[in-house]
Design a protein around this motif. Structure first.
Motif, PDB file in Angstrom:
ATOM      1  N   ASN A   1       0.830  -1.199   0.000  1.00 52.34           N
ATOM      2  CA  ASN A   1       0.000   0.000   0.000  1.00 52.34           C
ATOM      3  C   ASN A   1       0.872   1.259   0.000  1.00 52.34           C
ATOM      4  N   THR A   2       1.948   1.218   0.784  1.00 50.83           N
ATOM      5  CA  THR A   2       2.870   2.351   0.835  1.00 50.83           C
ATOM      6  C   THR A   2       3.602   2.518  -0.488  1.00 50.83           C
ATOM      7  N   GLY A   3       4.024   1.413  -1.091  1.00 53.01           N
ATOM      8  CA  GLY A   3       4.700   1.483  -2.381  1.00 53.01           C
ATOM      9  C   GLY A   3       3.838   2.094  -3.473  1.00 53.01           C
ATOM     10  N   ALA A   4       2.515   1.966  -3.324  1.00 54.17           N
ATOM     11  CA  ALA A   4       1.588   2.529  -4.302  1.00 54.17           C
ATOM     12  C   ALA A   4       1.263   3.990  -4.033  1.00 54.17           C
ATOM     13  N   GLY A   5       1.708   4.528  -2.879  1.00 61.55           N
ATOM     14  CA  GLY A   5       1.475   5.935  -2.587  1.00 61.55           C
ATOM     15  C   GLY A   5       0.399   6.212  -1.570  1.00 61.55           C
ATOM     16  N   PHE A   6      -0.060   5.186  -0.848  1.00 65.88           N
ATOM     17  CA  PHE A   6      -1.125   5.372   0.133  1.00 65.88           C
ATOM     18  C   PHE A   6      -0.622   5.343   1.576  1.00 65.88           C
ATOM     19  N   GLY A   7       0.680   5.386   1.779  1.00 70.54           N
ATOM     20  CA  GLY A   7       1.223   5.252   3.124  1.00 70.54           C
ATOM     21  C   GLY A   7       1.325   6.568   3.862  1.00 70.54           C
ATOM     22  N   ASP A   8       1.888   6.478   5.049  1.00 72.94           N
ATOM     23  CA  ASP A   8       2.147   7.671   5.866  1.00 72.94           C
ATOM     24  C   ASP A   8       3.493   8.255   5.438  1.00 72.94           C
ATOM     25  N   VAL A   9       3.457   8.989   4.343  1.00 70.99           N
ATOM     26  CA  VAL A   9       4.650   9.591   3.751  1.00 70.99           C
ATOM     27  C   VAL A   9       4.313  11.043   3.415  1.00 70.99           C
ATOM     28  N   TYR A  10       5.203  11.949   3.773  1.00 66.32           N
ATOM     29  CA  TYR A  10       4.951  13.381   3.596  1.00 66.32           C
ATOM     30  C   TYR A  10       6.114  14.009   2.839  1.00 66.32           C
ATOM     31  N   LEU A  11       5.816  15.123   2.170  1.00 65.48           N
ATOM     32  CA  LEU A  11       6.783  15.709   1.255  1.00 65.48           C
ATOM     33  C   LEU A  11       6.610  17.223   1.222  1.00 65.48           C
ATOM     34  N   SER A  12       7.709  17.952   1.182  1.00 58.55           N
ATOM     35  CA  SER A  12       7.654  19.398   0.951  1.00 58.55           C
ATOM     36  C   SER A  12       7.779  19.660  -0.539  1.00 58.55           C
ATOM     37  N   PRO A  13       7.190  20.755  -1.044  1.00 57.82           N
ATOM     38  CA  PRO A  13       7.353  21.074  -2.464  1.00 57.82           C
ATOM     39  C   PRO A  13       8.819  21.221  -2.900  1.00 57.82           C
ATOM     40  N   LEU A  14       9.659  21.820  -2.054  1.00 59.44           N
ATOM     41  CA  LEU A  14      11.070  21.931  -2.416  1.00 59.44           C
ATOM     42  C   LEU A  14      11.692  20.553  -2.589  1.00 59.44           C
ATOM     43  N   HIS A  15      11.396  19.641  -1.688  1.00 58.51           N
ATOM     44  CA  HIS A  15      11.907  18.272  -1.805  1.00 58.51           C
ATOM     45  C   HIS A  15      11.357  17.610  -3.066  1.00 58.51           C
ATOM     46  N   GLY A  16      10.094  17.902  -3.404  1.00 56.21           N
ATOM     47  CA  GLY A  16       9.530  17.336  -4.625  1.00 56.21           C
ATOM     48  C   GLY A  16      10.294  17.741  -5.869  1.00 56.21           C
ATOM     49  N   ALA A  17      10.689  19.013  -5.962  1.00 52.69           N
ATOM     50  CA  ALA A  17      11.487  19.466  -7.101  1.00 52.69           C
ATOM     51  C   ALA A  17      12.854  18.791  -7.117  1.00 52.69           C
ATOM     52  N   LEU A  18      13.420  18.546  -5.936  1.00 53.17           N
ATOM     53  CA  LEU A  18      14.717  17.877  -5.855  1.00 53.17           C
ATOM     54  C   LEU A  18      14.617  16.422  -6.301  1.00 53.17           C
ATOM     55  N   LEU A  19      13.485  15.761  -6.041  1.00 56.84           N
ATOM     56  CA  LEU A  19      13.286  14.400  -6.531  1.00 56.84           C
ATOM     57  C   LEU A  19      13.312  14.378  -8.055  1.00 56.84           C
ATOM     58  N   ALA A  20      12.596  15.319  -8.670  1.00 56.65           N
ATOM     59  CA  ALA A  20      12.605  15.384 -10.134  1.00 56.65           C
ATOM     60  C   ALA A  20      14.011  15.656 -10.652  1.00 56.65           C
ATOM     61  N   ALA A  21      14.760  16.462  -9.932  1.00 57.53           N
ATOM     62  CA  ALA A  21      16.101  16.825 -10.379  1.00 57.53           C
ATOM     63  C   ALA A  21      17.054  15.633 -10.385  1.00 57.53           C
ATOM     64  N   VAL A  22      16.803  14.615  -9.566  1.00 64.88           N
ATOM     65  CA  VAL A  22      17.687  13.442  -9.547  1.00 64.88           C
ATOM     66  C   VAL A  22      17.688  12.769 -10.915  1.00 64.88           C
ATOM     67  N   ALA A  23      16.494  12.546 -11.476  1.00 60.93           N
ATOM     68  CA  ALA A  23      16.428  11.934 -12.807  1.00 60.93           C
ATOM     69  C   ALA A  23      17.046  12.863 -13.850  1.00 60.93           C
ATOM     70  N   ALA A  24      16.826  14.167 -13.707  1.00 60.52           N
ATOM     71  CA  ALA A  24      17.387  15.137 -14.650  1.00 60.52           C
ATOM     72  C   ALA A  24      18.911  15.160 -14.598  1.00 60.52           C
ATOM     73  N   ASN A  25      19.484  14.814 -13.444  1.00 60.70           N
ATOM     74  CA  ASN A  25      20.934  14.870 -13.229  1.00 60.70           C
ATOM     75  C   ASN A  25      21.617  13.527 -13.419  1.00 60.70           C
ATOM     76  N   ASP A  26      21.021  12.632 -14.214  1.00 67.13           N
ATOM     77  CA  ASP A  26      21.614  11.301 -14.434  1.00 67.13           C
ATOM     78  C   ASP A  26      21.797  10.544 -13.129  1.00 67.13           C
ATOM     79  N   GLY A  27      20.865  10.743 -12.180  1.00 61.69           N
ATOM     80  CA  GLY A  27      20.887   9.968 -10.949  1.00 61.69           C
ATOM     81  C   GLY A  27      21.677  10.580  -9.814  1.00 61.69           C
ATOM     82  N   ARG A  28      22.073  11.849  -9.940  1.00 60.80           N
ATOM     83  CA  ARG A  28      22.873  12.483  -8.888  1.00 60.80           C
ATOM     84  C   ARG A  28      22.019  13.442  -8.070  1.00 60.80           C
TER      85      ARG A  28
END
Length: 547
Positions: free
Chosen positions: A386-413
């Motif tokens: 359930n957590t792996g699908a996105g229904f768990g007790d997981v929280y995120l800030s918008p700044l962190h969200g942009a940084l997640l996208a940046a990992v893929a943009a940075n070839d995994g860095r």
């Protein structure tokens, strides 16, 4: 009285009770037999009889103390004595949480939410270590942040030879999304800590004036982009909204826009981690699946699961009427596919490690307070899926969200965010590889499906507002009482030569005008207009062969 009774009993328990079980031999079955309770279960029953609660304690300090004493006990002829010493030398009562996680800590409360199967054992086994720590008078370790006792106890109970890396255990209690949504206790950022609010426009730069001995701080924010995104949220009267734009290769934050029609004076929405990550967490799950050897083309079949999941949907049945590849499941945010693949290919440890690598449950260095994005990942079973699908007790800030996208943009860095322009010739922190370049490219391919065939296809095809070669992920989840609709978009563009990464979040009432995918698209479009593509330098045709 209860605490004194517990402390008196603690020296009687060997160290294996704190760790759940001793390290198994090569032929041993690591799972405790239901017919023969483990030491941790016996301790749980004793603690339950004493009515002891598992309160917070300094996670890293406790783990380091226990591990140090375990090594000493293994080298000693009397391991039970070493165990007693480890309890006696546990760190003292936890200090107040740092300002970076203050809002989340206040929202979480003192007691962790009830955990699924086996959690009573884990909570109680952790309570012994916690109780010893709270009563000890020895000086604290270097890190005394509180910890989610539920997750720490489970991690210690499941621990054998694997070390607990940073981020494997939440640094504070993780609120229950269904029972105590942390958004209800959202607090604003004090002006003294809000560099963006204090900055004044000088030319085309935002500058925070220093004091007598402090220099001025020039922010990386693009004032025009910041104003445009704020204006969009104001025009559409969003109850709560935030948009972050950053340069993936350097981490320079180009915009941290926010607006609240419900509370106009509220500040700090981009750095608060009180919003459920929802399907944005599929980026973490997808990365873990890729690392586990699952291909973006691997298919699974399913039925239902659009709003919620049940255990029967994890089984392959004749009712499964549709089949998606992992890539298409990312694009269409197919919950059952991600739950099935989590259950089949991942363990709690592999998902925890990927989340920790992507900076969940860890502080992210930043020029102003930034909440820790908390993630509680259950040990196994349906709760893990359930957590792996996105229904768990997981929280995120918008700044962190942009940084997640940046990992893929940075070839995994991973690149830490930068808000204040560094001094000339000051070296920037080195990026940290968190995914292989191959996995990053495969993740980008999966994220592209969101825009081309998935949940954001419509908004990105709107005539006159297209963003060429954009990729991303949407996420949507709602609180029931009171109703709040959280909608996300994180992504980057262009796909092959990324110039900007974004995150957009809107918290809506039942009636709404725009959602996160619209704001995210506009953030990408407007940012790319203000950041021209690099000019490719080529030699004149007539210069070929000349020296």
């Amino acid at each position: 009285m209860t605490m004194r009774r517990l402390l008196a009993a603690l020296p009687l328990f060997p160290l294996t009770l704190l760790l759940g079980a001793s390290a198994p031999g090569p032929d041993a079955n690591t799972a405790p037999s239901p017919a023969a309770p483990s030491d941790a279960q016996a301790l749980a029953q004793s603690l339950s009889a004493l009515g002891t609660d598992a309160g917070p304690v300094g996670a890293r300090a406790l783990v380091e103390k226990v591990e140090a004493e375990q090594r000493g006990a293994q080298a000693s002829a009397s391991p039970d004595a070493g165990a007693s010493a480890s309890v006696a030398k546990a760190p003292g009562a936890p200090a107040e949480p740092s300002s970076s996680g203050a809002a989340t800590a206040q929202a979480s409360g003192a007691t962790a939410a009830p955990a699924p199967v086996g959690a009573a054992t884990a909570q109680a086994s952790g309570a012994a270590a916690v109780a010893g720590a709270e009563e000890a008078s020895v000086a604290q370790g270097p890190d005394t942040r509180p910890v989610d006792a539920r997750a720490l106890a489970e991690a210690l109970a499941a621990k054998d030879a694997a070390a607990l890396e940073p981020g494997m255990v939440p640094p504070m209690p993780v609120p229950s999304r269904e029972k105590a949504p942390p958004f209800g206790k959202l607090q604003g950022l004090p002006r003294a800590q809000d560099l963006v609010a204090r900055a004044k426009l000088e030319g085309n730069k935002l500058v925070v004036k220093g004091g007598k001995s402090a220099p001025d701080q020039v922010l990386t924010i693009d004032p025009g982009l910041q104003a445009s995104l704020t204006k969009i949220m104001q025009n559409y009267q969003v109850p709560y909204g935030a948009a972050v734009v950053l340069e993936p290769s350097t981490g320079r934050v180009l915009a941290m826009a926010e607006h609240s029609e419900a509370k106009p004076e509220l500040r700090g929405l981009p750095i608060r981690a009180v919003y459920p990550a929802a399907s944005i967490f599929k980026i973490v799950t997808g990365s873990a699946l890729l690392e586990a050897g699952v291909s973006p083309d691997t298919e699974a079949c399913f039925h239902g699961g659009k709003r919620r999941l049940n255990e029967r949907q994890l089984e392959d049945t004749d009712r499964d009427g549709a089949c998606y590849s992992l890539a298409l499941a990312m694009g269409k945010s197919a919950n059952v596919i991600f739950a099935k693949m989590t259950s089949k290919h991942l363990t709690a440890e592999s998902l925890k490690r990927m989340a920790a690598r992507l900076r969940f449950n860890r502080e992210i260095p930043f020029a102003q307070p930034l909440d820790v994005s908390l993630a509680y990942i259950p040990e196994d079973g349906f709760a893990l899926a359930n957590t792996g699908a996105g229904f768990g007790d997981v929280y995120l800030s918008p700044l962190h969200g942009a940084l997640l996208a940046a990992v893929a943009a940075n070839d995994g860095r991973w690149v830490d965010p930068v808000l204040v322009e560094p001094e000339p010739f000051m070296p920037l922190p080195e990026p940290e590889p968190v995914l292989t370049p191959t996995a990053a490219r495969e993740l980008t391919r999966m994220l592209e499906e969101t825009v081309t065939h998935g949940t954001a296809r419509g908004v990105f095809r709107e005539r006159g507002f297209q963003v060429k070669d954009a990729v991303g992920k949407t996420g949507t989840l709602a609180d029931r009482e009171p109703f709040r609709d959280y909608s996300w978009f994180v992504g980057f563009a262009p796909k092959d030569n990324p110039r900007v990464a974004v995150a957009a979040l809107i918290v809506n009432d039942p009636k709404w005008r725009i959602r996160g995918s619209y704001l995210g698209r506009e953030a990408l479009r407007l940012a790319l207009e203000r950041i021209p593509a690099p000019v490719e330098l080529t030699a004149p045709a007539g210069a070929a062969g000349k020296h």
